[in-house]
Design an enzyme around this catalytic site. Structure first.
Site, mmCIF file in Angstrom:
data_model
loop_
_atom_site.group_PDB
_atom_site.id
_atom_site.type_symbol
_atom_site.label_atom_id
_atom_site.label_comp_id
_atom_site.label_asym_id
_atom_site.label_seq_id
_atom_site.Cartn_x
_atom_site.Cartn_y
_atom_site.Cartn_z
ATOM 1 N N ASP A 61 0.856 -1.187 0.000
ATOM 2 C CA ASP A 61 0.000 0.000 0.000
ATOM 3 C C ASP A 61 0.891 1.237 0.000
ATOM 4 O O ASP A 61 1.665 1.457 0.929
ATOM 5 C CB ASP A 61 -0.906 -0.002 1.227
ATOM 6 C CG ASP A 61 -2.144 0.857 1.039
ATOM 7 O OD1 ASP A 61 -2.088 1.790 0.219
ATOM 8 O OD2 ASP A 61 -3.154 0.598 1.698
ATOM 9 N N LYS A 65 9.188 -6.392 8.690
ATOM 10 C CA LYS A 65 10.045 -5.269 8.305
ATOM 11 C C LYS A 65 10.101 -4.252 9.434
ATOM 12 O O LYS A 65 9.069 -3.965 10.041
ATOM 13 C CB LYS A 65 9.491 -4.591 7.043
ATOM 14 C CG LYS A 65 9.432 -5.466 5.815
ATOM 15 C CD LYS A 65 8.874 -4.696 4.617
ATOM 16 C CE LYS A 65 7.432 -4.249 4.813
ATOM 17 N NZ LYS A 65 6.872 -3.530 3.642
#
Length: 268
Positions: free
Chosen positions: A2, A171
């Protein structure tokens, strides 16, 4: 994805052409996401609806990275999950049993169906000895209606109540970054991380010595980059503006590719 491939339910212009170009040149790639809610099949389905050819094997989620890490640490273990289907499915596929008591781990993801009772149980289980794991430490999740609390915000309640620090696998953790590279079968010097967020995508790539590309189609503005002690190798308005020379094996991007307003090479 996104902010890099799409915004909400709208494809970012040029993203499909960029992915098609990688396929045509047989350049391996993965879609990485810190969203643990959806299974990779669900993610691939969304991409196809937006016009991008994708299958399960093209997707790598923080839920997958977390489940594989736990399976390596404690094979056939047990976990109490504060999260949704994508996380539960990944744990099941890696030999884990989901339980409500006497578990090896409390695993926290994000979601819309979480409630305070789940957080309370997580606190009690950690107090009893369960180890605390977060799929990622993102404090917010973007939605079409604005932000909502992310995994980092949820797990911080348990951290504060128990005085324990969660271990995060998503992440920018090197755990997820290296796992994705190994799945692609690439060397470190062959790997490029493309993302829209400095403190996850670019930091994660920098920590494991991947080349990095920051796209300005999502979270980060050009003015905000200077606040960070690290920097990307390349800055582009969107993935469509990434020069082919950057990922086709050339050592340097030619200067004429870098004089437009959409691409900027960051000098060391």
């Amino acid at each position: 994805m996104d902010g890099v491939i799409y915004r909400g339910n709208q494809l970012i212009p040029g993203a499909n052409k960029f992915i098609s170009g990688l396929r045509e040149r047989e350049i391996p790639y993965l879609f990485l996401t810190n969203n643990s809610q959806r299974t990779r099949r669900d993610v691939a389905h969304k991409l196809r609806k937006l016009g991008i050819e994708a299958c399960e094997d093209d997707v790598f989620t923080c839920a997958m990275a977390t489940a594989r890490f736990l399976a390596n640490q404690t094979p056939n273990g047990t976990a109490y999950v504060i999260g949704e289907n994508g996380l539960v499915n990944a744990l099941h596929r890696n030999g884990y049993t989901i339980a409500d008591d006497d578990v090896d781990y409390v695993v926290v993801g994000e979601g819309r169906t979480l409630n305070f009772e789940m957080v309370e149980r997580g606190v009690r289980l950690v107090e009893k000895g369960a180890r605390l794991i977060a799929t990622n430490m993102d404090t917010t999740c973007p939605t079409e209606n604005g932000i909502r609390p992310g995994c980092g915000a949820i797990v911080s309640m348990i951290e504060s109540a128990t005085n324990r620090t969660a271990f995060s696998v998503g992440k920018p953790s090197p755990v997820m970054m290296r796992a994705a590279r190994k799945q692609l079968g690439l060397r470190t010097d062959e790997t490029i991380m493309v993302g829209d967020t400095m403190y996850t995508d670019i930091l994660g790539g920098a920590q494991v010595s991947y080349r990095t590309v920051l796209v300005l189609s999502g979270h980060t503005t050009r003015a905000g980059i200077s606040r960070f002690a690290y920097k990307p190798d390349l800055i582009c308005d969107c993935v469509a503006d990434i020069p082919e020379e950057f990922y086709l094996g050339e050592k340097h991007v030619t200067s004429d590719k870098l004089t437009t307003g959409s691409v900027e090479e960051v000098n060391a």
